[in-house]
Design an enzyme around this catalytic site. Structure first.
Site, PDB file in Angstrom:
ATOM      1  N   HIS A 104       0.829  -1.219   0.000  1.00  0.00           N
ATOM      2  CA  HIS A 104       0.000   0.000   0.000  1.00  0.00           C
ATOM      3  C   HIS A 104       0.866   1.272   0.000  1.00  0.00           C
ATOM      4  O   HIS A 104       0.491   2.277   0.584  1.00  0.00           O
ATOM      5  CB  HIS A 104      -0.993  -0.029   1.184  1.00  0.00           C
ATOM      6  CG  HIS A 104      -0.360  -0.112   2.546  1.00  0.00           C
ATOM      7  ND1 HIS A 104      -0.919  -0.829   3.586  1.00  0.00           N
ATOM      8  CD2 HIS A 104       0.775   0.446   3.060  1.00  0.00           C
ATOM      9  CE1 HIS A 104      -0.151  -0.700   4.662  1.00  0.00           C
ATOM     10  NE2 HIS A 104       0.871   0.065   4.368  1.00  0.00           N
ATOM     11  N   HIS A 159      -1.731   4.543   9.761  1.00  0.00           N
ATOM     12  CA  HIS A 159      -0.353   4.983  10.054  1.00  0.00           C
ATOM     13  C   HIS A 159      -0.394   6.274  10.876  1.00  0.00           C
ATOM     14  O   HIS A 159       0.049   7.321  10.412  1.00  0.00           O
ATOM     15  CB  HIS A 159       0.416   5.200   8.754  1.00  0.00           C
ATOM     16  CG  HIS A 159       0.507   3.985   7.860  1.00  0.00           C
ATOM     17  ND1 HIS A 159      -0.556   3.520   7.130  1.00  0.00           N
ATOM     18  CD2 HIS A 159       1.534   3.151   7.588  1.00  0.00           C
ATOM     19  CE1 HIS A 159      -0.182   2.448   6.428  1.00  0.00           C
ATOM     20  NE2 HIS A 159       1.082   2.207   6.693  1.00  0.00           N
ATOM     21  N   HIS A 196      10.320  -4.039   3.570  1.00  0.00           N
ATOM     22  CA  HIS A 196      10.738  -2.626   3.538  1.00  0.00           C
ATOM     23  C   HIS A 196      11.019  -2.120   4.944  1.00  0.00           C
ATOM     24  O   HIS A 196      10.436  -2.582   5.913  1.00  0.00           O
ATOM     25  CB  HIS A 196       9.729  -1.724   2.819  1.00  0.00           C
ATOM     26  CG  HIS A 196       8.391  -1.533   3.472  1.00  0.00           C
ATOM     27  ND1 HIS A 196       7.487  -2.541   3.685  1.00  0.00           N
ATOM     28  CD2 HIS A 196       7.777  -0.410   3.931  1.00  0.00           C
ATOM     29  CE1 HIS A 196       6.384  -2.053   4.230  1.00  0.00           C
ATOM     30  NE2 HIS A 196       6.534  -0.761   4.405  1.00  0.00           N
ATOM     31  N   GLU A 204       4.080  -5.596   8.493  1.00  0.00           N
ATOM     32  CA  GLU A 204       2.732  -5.393   7.922  1.00  0.00           C
ATOM     33  C   GLU A 204       2.195  -6.672   7.277  1.00  0.00           C
ATOM     34  O   GLU A 204       0.985  -6.825   7.101  1.00  0.00           O
ATOM     35  CB  GLU A 204       2.762  -4.266   6.882  1.00  0.00           C
ATOM     36  CG  GLU A 204       2.963  -2.890   7.506  1.00  0.00           C
ATOM     37  CD  GLU A 204       2.949  -1.755   6.474  1.00  0.00           C
ATOM     38  OE1 GLU A 204       2.645  -0.630   6.869  1.00  0.00           O
ATOM     39  OE2 GLU A 204       3.261  -1.987   5.295  1.00  0.00           O
TER      40      GLU A 204
END
Ligand code: DHB
Ligand code: FE
Length: 279
Positions: free
Chosen positions: A12, A59, A193, A240
């Site tokens: 995302h 977030h 990431h 995530e």
């Protein structure tokens, strides 16, 4: 009866949404990523689900660091795109499905998944970018959406096993909803990431490919992976990926991979996409 017809796992990354919003998808940098989204969008146009249950993380957009629910569900009529510091994205308002959302909230909580019920929820890139990836740029989103938020930004996030079990519970509860609806479940975030600190920029392609493979063939094995393994192998934000396990849990024992796309880089992230159907 409502029925889950597919699951979608997708990154995302906010820059993917920004590339679309700013007309950059044909640029040398972005074209290979968006080319790979074509078949998934075509599949989505054919599938035309009534509802998407989108398992994602906020977030620190709707929930500040003062208030961090482990699991939350949006039950509102509509959800506005969040302002993440550069104004809200110019994408359609997200329309909810309050009847199914309340059915999920009630039955999850009474079956011991203690959801936070959210009546007013601005949705950030964790939810809007996956919609853009799968539906491109329509005037209105073509299906209703139920946001399900998972905390993965403040230690301790829920385990992969707990997320998988949440997905299984969602599937049972959807199947008990007395209206003919087709439902797709999204798990968003990942892949490898890390956005911060000394290891910022970590990408681990073998880890990501193995995760995509085992999501099909060995999801139970993946539920046994501890958080520290995600963080070591896939970077601090690789955690995530536990949300993909919630999606996988909603699909039952066996699945067929309809489509997969993997591309590096998208911003400083490995971008993955998988479309799975229960068999
Ligand atoms: C970025 C942010 C995310 O939430 C994510 O999952 C991947 C990348 C970013 O800011 O680049
Ligand atoms: Fe994220």
């Amino acid at each position: 009866m409502a029925r889950i017809v597919a699951g979608i796992g997708t990154s995302h990354v906010p820059a993917i949404g920004a590339a679309m919003d700013n007309g950059l998808t044909d640029s040398d940098y972005w074209a290979p990523l968006f080319k790979g989204y074509g078949p998934a969008r075509e599949w989505m146009r054919k599938t035309q689900p009534d509802v998407a249950i989108i398992i994602y993380n906020d977030h620190a957009s709707a929930f500040s660091l003062e208030f961090i629910p482990t699991f939350a569900i949006g039950v509102a009529d509509t959800f506005q795109p969040a302002d993440e510091g550069y104004g809200p994205r110019d994408v359609p308002v997200v329309v909810g499905h309050p009847a199914l959302a309340w059915h999920l909230a009630e039955n999850l909580i009474l079956n011991e998944f203690d959801m936070t019920i959210v009546n007013n929820l601005a949705v950030d890139h964790g939810l809007t970018v996956p919609l853009s990836i799968m539906f491109d740029q329509p005037d209105v989103w073509p299906c209703r959406v139920i946001p399900v938020c998972v905390n993965v930004i403040q230690y301790p996030p829920p385990t992969g096993k707990r997320c998988y079990d949440l997905g299984r519970a969602i599937a049972r509860i959807v199947a008990s909803f007395d209206e003919d609806l087709t439902v797709v479940v999204f798990g968003t975030g990942g892949m490898s990431h890390q956005l911060q600190g000394e290891r910022a920029g970590v990408i681990n392609q073998p880890f990501d490919i193995d995760f995509l493979d085992r999501l099909v063939s060995d999801p139970i094995g993946l539920t046994e992976r501890p958080h520290v393994d995600y963080i070591r192998e896939a970077g601090s934000e690789g955690i995530e990926l536990v949300m993909w396990l919630a999606m996988r849990g909603a699909l039952g024992e066996s699945v067929r991979q309809v489509y997969r796309h993997y591309h590096v880089p998208a911003s400083n992230t490995a971008a993955g996409l998988t479309v799975l159907e229960p068999v």
